[in-house]
Design an enzyme around this catalytic site. Structure first.
Site, PDB file in Angstrom:
ATOM      1  N   GLU A  35     -27.649   2.388   9.236  1.00  0.00           N
ATOM      2  CA  GLU A  35     -27.816   3.159   8.000  1.00  0.00           C
ATOM      3  C   GLU A  35     -26.913   2.565   6.930  1.00  0.00           C
ATOM      4  O   GLU A  35     -25.752   2.305   7.169  1.00  0.00           O
ATOM      5  CB  GLU A  35     -27.464   4.629   8.283  1.00  0.00           C
ATOM      6  CG  GLU A  35     -27.268   5.504   7.081  1.00  0.00           C
ATOM      7  CD  GLU A  35     -28.483   5.570   6.155  1.00  0.00           C
ATOM      8  OE1 GLU A  35     -29.589   5.863   6.626  1.00  0.00           O
ATOM      9  OE2 GLU A  35     -28.305   5.295   4.938  1.00  0.00           O
ATOM     10  N   SER A  49     -37.287  20.283  -0.940  1.00  0.00           N
ATOM     11  CA  SER A  49     -37.454  21.741  -1.046  1.00  0.00           C
ATOM     12  C   SER A  49     -37.063  22.478   0.224  1.00  0.00           C
ATOM     13  O   SER A  49     -36.943  23.700   0.214  1.00  0.00           O
ATOM     14  CB  SER A  49     -38.909  22.087  -1.373  1.00  0.00           C
ATOM     15  OG  SER A  49     -39.419  21.281  -2.390  1.00  0.00           O
ATOM     16  N   ILE A  51     -38.772  23.118   2.853  1.00  0.00           N
ATOM     17  CA  ILE A  51     -39.805  24.038   3.313  1.00  0.00           C
ATOM     18  C   ILE A  51     -40.428  23.512   4.612  1.00  0.00           C
ATOM     19  O   ILE A  51     -40.715  22.324   4.731  1.00  0.00           O
ATOM     20  CB  ILE A  51     -40.933  24.155   2.260  1.00  0.00           C
ATOM     21  CG1 ILE A  51     -40.363  24.512   0.881  1.00  0.00           C
ATOM     22  CG2 ILE A  51     -42.004  25.155   2.714  1.00  0.00           C
ATOM     23  CD1 ILE A  51     -39.597  25.793   0.824  1.00  0.00           C
ATOM     24  N   HIS A  53     -43.592  23.382   5.969  1.00  0.00           N
ATOM     25  CA  HIS A  53     -44.952  23.614   5.499  1.00  0.00           C
ATOM     26  C   HIS A  53     -45.876  24.031   6.650  1.00  0.00           C
ATOM     27  O   HIS A  53     -45.763  23.505   7.752  1.00  0.00           O
ATOM     28  CB  HIS A  53     -45.507  22.346   4.849  1.00  0.00           C
ATOM     29  CG  HIS A  53     -44.888  22.052   3.516  1.00  0.00           C
ATOM     30  ND1 HIS A  53     -45.195  22.766   2.387  1.00  0.00           N
ATOM     31  CD2 HIS A  53     -43.962  21.133   3.141  1.00  0.00           C
ATOM     32  CE1 HIS A  53     -44.496  22.291   1.359  1.00  0.00           C
ATOM     33  NE2 HIS A  53     -43.729  21.306   1.791  1.00  0.00           N
ATOM     34  N   VAL A 176     -29.402  -3.033   5.793  1.00  0.00           N
ATOM     35  CA  VAL A 176     -30.179  -4.139   6.372  1.00  0.00           C
ATOM     36  C   VAL A 176     -30.679  -5.018   5.232  1.00  0.00           C
ATOM     37  O   VAL A 176     -31.306  -4.533   4.290  1.00  0.00           O
ATOM     38  CB  VAL A 176     -31.366  -3.602   7.185  1.00  0.00           C
ATOM     39  CG1 VAL A 176     -32.290  -4.739   7.617  1.00  0.00           C
ATOM     40  CG2 VAL A 176     -30.860  -2.810   8.384  1.00  0.00           C
ATOM     41  N   ARG A 316     -39.454  11.160  -3.639  1.00  0.00           N
ATOM     42  CA  ARG A 316     -40.503  11.096  -2.629  1.00  0.00           C
ATOM     43  C   ARG A 316     -40.886   9.627  -2.420  1.00  0.00           C
ATOM     44  O   ARG A 316     -40.997   8.884  -3.394  1.00  0.00           O
ATOM     45  CB  ARG A 316     -41.747  11.845  -3.069  1.00  0.00           C
ATOM     46  CG  ARG A 316     -41.517  13.299  -3.433  1.00  0.00           C
ATOM     47  CD  ARG A 316     -42.773  13.862  -4.076  1.00  0.00           C
ATOM     48  NE  ARG A 316     -42.636  15.227  -4.554  1.00  0.00           N
ATOM     49  CZ  ARG A 316     -42.111  15.561  -5.730  1.00  0.00           C
ATOM     50  NH1 ARG A 316     -41.649  14.634  -6.544  1.00  0.00           N
ATOM     51  NH2 ARG A 316     -42.048  16.828  -6.093  1.00  0.00           N
ATOM     52  N   SER A 343     -43.572  14.219   1.291  1.00  0.00           N
ATOM     53  CA  SER A 343     -43.750  15.592   1.744  1.00  0.00           C
ATOM     54  C   SER A 343     -45.122  15.704   2.422  1.00  0.00           C
ATOM     55  O   SER A 343     -46.083  15.134   1.910  1.00  0.00           O
ATOM     56  CB  SER A 343     -43.668  16.547   0.552  1.00  0.00           C
ATOM     57  OG  SER A 343     -43.558  17.852   1.012  1.00  0.00           O
ATOM     58  N   CYS A 409     -16.360  30.739  -0.639  1.00  0.00           N
ATOM     59  CA  CYS A 409     -17.710  31.120  -1.078  1.00  0.00           C
ATOM     60  C   CYS A 409     -18.679  31.183   0.099  1.00  0.00           C
ATOM     61  O   CYS A 409     -19.529  32.050   0.160  1.00  0.00           O
ATOM     62  CB  CYS A 409     -18.246  30.140  -2.114  1.00  0.00           C
ATOM     63  SG  CYS A 409     -17.205  29.956  -3.565  1.00  0.00           S
ATOM     64  N   CYS A 444     -18.540  28.209  -6.247  1.00  0.00           N
ATOM     65  CA  CYS A 444     -17.505  27.496  -7.009  1.00  0.00           C
ATOM     66  C   CYS A 444     -17.625  25.994  -6.807  1.00  0.00           C
ATOM     67  O   CYS A 444     -16.856  25.228  -7.381  1.00  0.00           O
ATOM     68  CB  CYS A 444     -16.119  28.019  -6.697  1.00  0.00           C
ATOM     69  SG  CYS A 444     -15.247  27.213  -5.342  1.00  0.00           S
TER      70      CYS A 444
END
Ligand SMILES: Cc1cc2nc3c(=O)[nH]c(=O)nc-3n(C[C@H](O)[C@H](O)[C@H](O)COP(=O)(O)OP(=O)(O)OC[C@H]3O[C@@H](n4cnc5c(N)ncnc54)[C@H](O)[C@@H]3O)c2cc1C
Ligand SMILES: Cc1cc2nc3c(=O)[nH]c(=O)nc-3n(C[C@H](O)[C@H](O)[C@H](O)COP(=O)(O)OP(=O)(O)OC[C@H]3O[C@@H](n4cnc5c(N)ncnc54)[C@H](O)[C@@H]3O)c2cc1C
Lengths: 484, 430
Positions: A35, A49, A51, A53, A176, A316, A343, A409, A444
């Site tokens: 990575e 998002s 989500i 789906h 890479v 995306r 997505s 928080c 915060c």
């Protein structure tokens, strides 16, 4: 040099790469994930998002449709096995004008064809009952009870930790730059390292085209177009504003934005969709944010935008054919693409992991680990918010550091931060701590706890304060030369 | 369950002054809960002087000012639990705390005083477009890094917002060898004290750009530059006025928010203007027996006023405890609902007042009403009407949003205006 010889090198530690690594770790194989960033989940997987789906969006017959529905099912199973946060809140596609209502039926049919369970169209009154803050313009909606929300960092970290526990190596800060063949072996140059591998998996997100093009023939070039999406994240006081994920059925005026609770109790509003040239341009723009603000009111009333605590953008990995590109690259034996994962790539991740690991297994003729050698479960981080005072009290008795709140928080204690610093792959920056245990993510935005987390880094990993970064090399929090 | 007469949440100047005053008023069973490992609150990081001019008639540093209260609290033998964070307050006055030594621990209190202070508004609330690199700090975080940790957050600095902390940090960073290119302020006036503009900017030649804002942040890993533009009357950036400032650090001093999560969960009514509790003349919130003072109630600019206000809250809480014990025996005093109450209305340029209700039968002989104005006003009169009768009328040369103002109410005036239901505080041209 057998030392350097891996069965599989996976490029990219986003949710795709980590899901693949986790599934590969079932096999008797030596696997390394490389990575370019300092941690897992630094690319698109961290800015979306979030989500889960249901699967009614993708065209029937596509890979996207199949992996979405399969991923949705696996997501809830894996959440138990790997202890990351997911909530099956259900999703609504809201139609805001009678003349587009037919669009709901199209989605319903498509969803059924894709195998999405329990889809149903609901009318105005029921909709209002389910979602009291829905816009007055709403006429009907598609209800998908299998839709949900997930912690994308928690998911990716869980996959990586479980993979690591089952023997997968991770190599960070290793971009890479070259991939060459040496007989039957792929030689992958990643930063200073040269990794030799029998198979390579390309899960490099928006850069997957560059990796692909390093090995593919001239007539088989891939092009990924980064498509930016911008968001607002609102305070937890605004979280309950909607109960489900609310999408808008597109109208002649265009696509709306979604409004959804998050697993951390915030409210998320977005995204936009703008094609950009620069794959590094995860900056927000004045125009983009203004668009999100305007569109937020199309489906939901009185979104409390004054409660915004942060804004962000993600890219995306769009490709013209708008389907996932998964499979062996022609002319490049045992080089597998996992590209154009736009997505619903997050939702699909578990299914992508299973599928790609299957392809690699077949390609290399790998065996499963002997029974009992693969550990399918992983312990999640403690979430104090989810505990009763009695449960919290018990933890404090075992380890007093659970009684020392560092992030006020999000209610994160010293014990959880120390845990994040010592797990594998370990947290080595403020953002890495945030992704694992949520500290600095609240209202915060780290104003209070950043200096305290820095102290813990110094104590636990022997870093000098000046070495501590927000998000890896180059993002030092303090100025190196000390005081004038 | 542990049981206490008065539990005070927060051991900053407000909490300490409240504890001392309550003790001196005869309620000795007082417990102060503080999440930090030392008392004094924000003052510990305010190593500049200028504190205490009103209270002690001398210029003290923040820690020196705090030490006076810490010493007095020690003398009185007031128990202060450090490293102890309050995580929940129930409407029935059960205070849930967490600490490394006690774990999760509940305390039942007859009266509770909220003294949690405030926090800084973060960047996200501003929606500055761009990347989110390292090098963006709220001014208070930078102050903590420099003054407490002894670290340096940057060398080339732009400051957005001219609140007091931003002004003070402009000077601090300059003294530490950094270069502060400018302080940009969105409004046409500063949010800070005049004194701080002179002593922290003018004296160091740091420009204050009024009606300016940051429109963009450059830099993926660490801040590389910020863009500053002028804004029009509706506070929107004016195209073509953008100037790029190369820098490694952006400090934000864009407002303070009272820290009222606990209050909200306890059912305490909050003011949308101050974001602090709505209180009566005894600084009692909408929940019986829960009082508030200091920055958690409304943002103060001078700690002397915090101490004064907190002492009043401490005395009121002590009185409440005394009454509730005698009430149990004799049933003499009724609740607030039975009594005549006037509401204080902020009008004509007055943004808010504290308190916002007054009970003439309970109030002291004289009551200080504090307020802030919503703009810069010159040569205006501050007037107070009880019903239709004007009871206060005084000219002020300059009033600004950055400075807290006050008027004094006499009980006699309220009692005299028999049918009146409101007290209006307003600004008038003459
Ligand atoms: C705005 C937006 C909203 C979305 N919403 C949703 C949603 O609600 N639900 C959903 O299911 N999906 C959603 N998605 C899609 C989802 O986020 C992605 O499909 C998913 O995160 C892709 O994961 P990935 O691992 O393939 O890519 P990434 O997370 O981008 O991972 C790729 C990794 O490869 C690394 N890398 C790149 N080049 C190199 C190199 N040369 N060497 C080494 N490493 C390299 C990168 O640093 C990165 O860490 C959304 C996407 C966007 C942008
Ligand atoms: C940067 C800066 C510069 C200033 N400069 C000046 C100046 O020059 N002159 C001047 O007169 N005034 C100045 N002030 C103002 C003065 O310092 C403040 O008004 C004063 O500190 C407010 O006191 P407080 O007790 O209300 O809040 P704080 O000082 O913030 O104290 C609140 C305390 O409550 C604790 N707390 C909060 N929540 C919890 C919880 N849940 N559990 C346990 N404990 C909790 C906190 O840890 C803190 O110690 C300055 C303020 C700042 C921020």
């Amino acid at each position: 040099m057998t030392d350097n010889l891996y069965d599989v090198v996976v490029i990219g530690a986003g949710v795709s790469g980590c899901a693949i690594a986790r599934e590969l770790s079932r096999l008797d194989a030596r696997v390394c994930v490389v990575e370019r960033e300092e941690d897992v989940c630094c690319g698109t997987s961290k800015a979306n998002s979030a989500i889960v789906h249901a699967g009614f969006d993708a065209q029937p017959g596509t890979l996207m449709a199949r992996l979405n529905v399969e991923g949705n099912r696996l997501m809830y199973e894996w959440a138990t096995e790997l202890e990351f946060a997911v909530m099956q809140v259900g999703s609504l596609v809201v139609c805001v004008s009678e003349d587009t209502r037919a669009g709901l039926d199209v989605l319903l049919e498509r969803g059924k064809e894709n195998g999405v369970p329990d889809l149903r169209i609901i009318e105005r009154d029921e909709l209002r009952e389910m979602e009291p803050n829905i816009s007055d313009d709403a006429v009907a909606a598609l209800w998908a009870p299998t839709g949900g929300i997930v912690d994308p960092f928690g998911l990716t970290v869980a996959l990586a930790e479980n993979a690591a526990a089952n023997g997968v190596e991770f190599c960070f800060n290793a971009p890479v730059s070259e991939i060459e063949r040496d007989g039957d072996i792929w030689v992958v140059t990643a930063g200073e390292r040269h990794l030799r591998a029998r198979a390579v998996v390309n899960a490099a997100g928006v850069y997957a085209d560059e990796m692909h093009n390093l090995v593919a023939t001239p007539d088989d070039q891939l092009r990924i177009i980064p498509r930016k999406g911008e968001y607002f994240l609102l305070d937890t006081t605004a979280g309950p504003h909607v109960r489900h994920t609310v999408f808008m059925l597109p109208t002649k005026m265009g696509k709306g934005v979604l409004v959804s609770p998050t697993v951390h109790g915030n409210l998320i509003v977005g995204p936009t969709a703008t094609d950009v040239d620069d794959k590094e341009s995860t900056d927000t723009t004045a125009e983009g944010l203004a668009e999100v603000a305007t569109k937020s009111s199309l489906t939901v009333r009185d979104v409390p935008l004054r409660e915004v605590i942060t804004s962000f953008a993600g890219l995306r990995a769009h490709q013209e054919a708008h389907d996932f590109v998964i499979g062996e690259v022609s002319g490049a034996p045992r080089f597998f693409d996992c590209a154009a994962i736009e997505s619903p790539g997050l939702t699909s991740a578990p299914a992508i992991g299973v599928m790609v690991a299957g392809l690699v297994r077949e390609g290399l003729d790998l065996e499963e680990k002997p029974a009992g050698e693969f550990e399918p479960t992983r312990k999640g981080y403690v979430n104090l918010m989810a505990l009763s005072f009695d449960e919290w009290s018990e933890l404090c008795e075992k380890d007093a550091a659970y009684g020392h709140i560092v992030c006020r928080c999000c209610r994160v204690s010293e014990a959880q931060i120390v845990d994040a610093i010592h797990r594998v792959p370990s947290a080595r920056s403020l953002d890495a701590v945030k992704r694992r245990v949520g500290a600095t993510m609240g209202r915060c935005q780290g104003g209070f706890c950043s200096p305290k987390i820095m102290e813990l880094f110094v104590r636990e990993s022997g870093m000098r304060p000046e070495e501590i970064t927000k998000r890896g090399p180059g993002s030092q929090i303090l100025i190196e030369e000390g005081r004038a | 369950m542990e049981s206490r007469d008065i539990v005070i949440i927060g051991g900053g100047p407000a909490g300490l002054a409240a504890a001392i005053a309550a003790h001196e008023a005869g309620c000795t069973d007082v417990l102060v809960l503080e999440r930090d490992v030392q008392l004094g609150g924000i003052l510990n990081q305010c190593i500049h002087n200028g504190f205490g001019l009103h209270t002690f008639k001398e210029e003290l540093t923040g820690p020196e000012y705090a030490a006076r209260y810490v010493d007095r609290a020690r003398e009185l033998g007031i128990e202060c639990r450090l490293g102890t964070m309050v995580v929940e307050l129930t409407p029935e006055h059960v205070v849930w705390t967490v600490s490394p030594d006690r774990g999760v621990h509940a305390i039942s209190a007859k009266a509770v005083i909220l003294a949690m202070g405030c926090r800084e508004r973060p960047r996200g609330a501003l929606n500055i477009p761009g990347f989110r690199p390292a090098g963006i700090f709220s001014a208070g975080t930078a102050q903590r890094l420099v003054n407490i940790e002894g670290e340096m957050p940057g060398r080339e600095v732009v400051i957005l917002g001219s609140g007091d902390i931003g002004l003070i940090m402009a000077r601090r960073m300059t003294l530490e060898g950094a270069h502060v290119a400018c302080v940009a302020e969105l409004m046409p006036y500063s949010g800070g004290l005049k004194r701080n503009i002179v002593q922290c900017l003018d004296d160091y030649g740091i420009p204050l750009l009024l009606s300016h804002t940051v429109t963009r942040v450059e830099g993926i890993n660490r801040v590389e530059a910020v863009w500053v533009a002028e804004v029009d009357e509706s506070l929107r950036p004016i195209a073509g006025t953008e100037v790029r400032y190369p820098c490694d650090t952006l400090l934000l001093s864009v407002g303070l928010l009272p820290e009222n999560e606990l209050s909200r969960d306890a059912g305490v009514e909050l003011s949308p203007v101050t974001r602090g509790p709505v209180v009566d003349d005894a600084l009692q919130t909408s929940v019986e027996g829960v009082f508030a003072c200091g920055n958690v109630l409304h943002v103060h600019d001078l700690v002397d006023y915090v101490s004064q206000e907190a002492a009043a809250a401490g005395r009121a809480a002590a009185r409440y405890v005394a009454n509730s014990s005698s009430e149990a025996e004799s049933q003499t005093e009724g609740t607030r609902e039975d009594e005549r109450c006037l509401s204080v209305v902020a009008e004509g340029g007055v943004r808010y007042t504290v308190p916002s209700t007054v009970y003439p039968a309970r109030m002291d002989e004289k009551l200080l009403v504090r307020f802030r104005v919503d703009n810069v006003y010159r040569d205006r009169f501050v007037s107070v009407y009880v019903g239709n009768k004007r009871v206060w009328h005084r000219k002020r040369r300059v009033m600004a949003p950055g400075e807290m103002e006050d008027v004094s109410l006499k009980r006699a005036d309220l009692e005299a205006a028999v049918g009146a239901t409101t007290i209006r505080v307003t600004l008038e041209e003459e």
